[in-house]
Write a protein that holds these residues in place. Structure first.
Motif: not given
Length: 163
Positions: A32-33, A48-51, A57-58, A68-69
């Motif tokens: 994500s980053d 949330c950066e925790q899924g 979602t991609i 993010c996960l």
């Protein structure tokens, strides 16, 4: 605990929205980053950066994934598709985006990119799914504004428009 110094970056090659990219990334850097800060694809929202929320979602090789996960190094050699890929060649909206608009399936818009990408993966089988099955398939995408019924209606409409 793994210690990573600036000299420990790894090279990854990935395809994002049909464009090839070669990047040096920290082994612990989330995809994500990379998408947002390195490639400027800010449509991938981070909640949330925790899924948990699903905003990021991609499509990862065609399947929904929480950016993010996923570590950027895990994307090496893979195909990533973000919400920006829905833009049509003439600059118009994808039928799924149009259906979301017609059914008011977006309100604040924060979850919308993740909702759209998850829905895009569902389109090939959405026409044959019950409303309960569709609700179950999108249940991991948190939305505080719509109540989900408009999202289900939009997915069903887009599935019909694309058949």
């Amino acid at each position: 605990m793994i210690r990573v110094s600036p000299g420990n970056e790894l090279t990854v090659r990935l395809t994002v929205n049909e464009a090839g990219h070669t990047l040096r990334v920290d082994p612990r850097e989330p995809l994500s980053d990379v998408l947002r800060h390195r490639l400027g694809l800010t449509g991938t929202h981070v909640g949330c950066e925790q899924g948990v929320c699903g905003c990021c979602t991609i499509l990862f090789d065609g399947e929904p994934a929480r950016a993010c996960l996923v570590l950027a190094v895990q994307a090496d050699g893979h195909e990533i598709r973000t919400v920006e890929s829905l833009t049509q060649p003439d600059g118009g909206l994808h039928p799924l985006q149009e259906a979301f608009g017609r059914h008011h399936a977006l309100q604040c818009g924060f979850c919308t990119p993740g909702q759209l990408m998850n829905a895009l993966a569902l389109l090939p089988r959405a026409a044959s799914m019950s409303d309960d099955d569709l609700r179950g398939a999108i249940s991991g995408q948190l939305c505080r504004c719509t109540g989900y019924t408009p999202i289900v209606d939009a997915i069903r409409t887009a599935a019909g428009d694309l058949t």
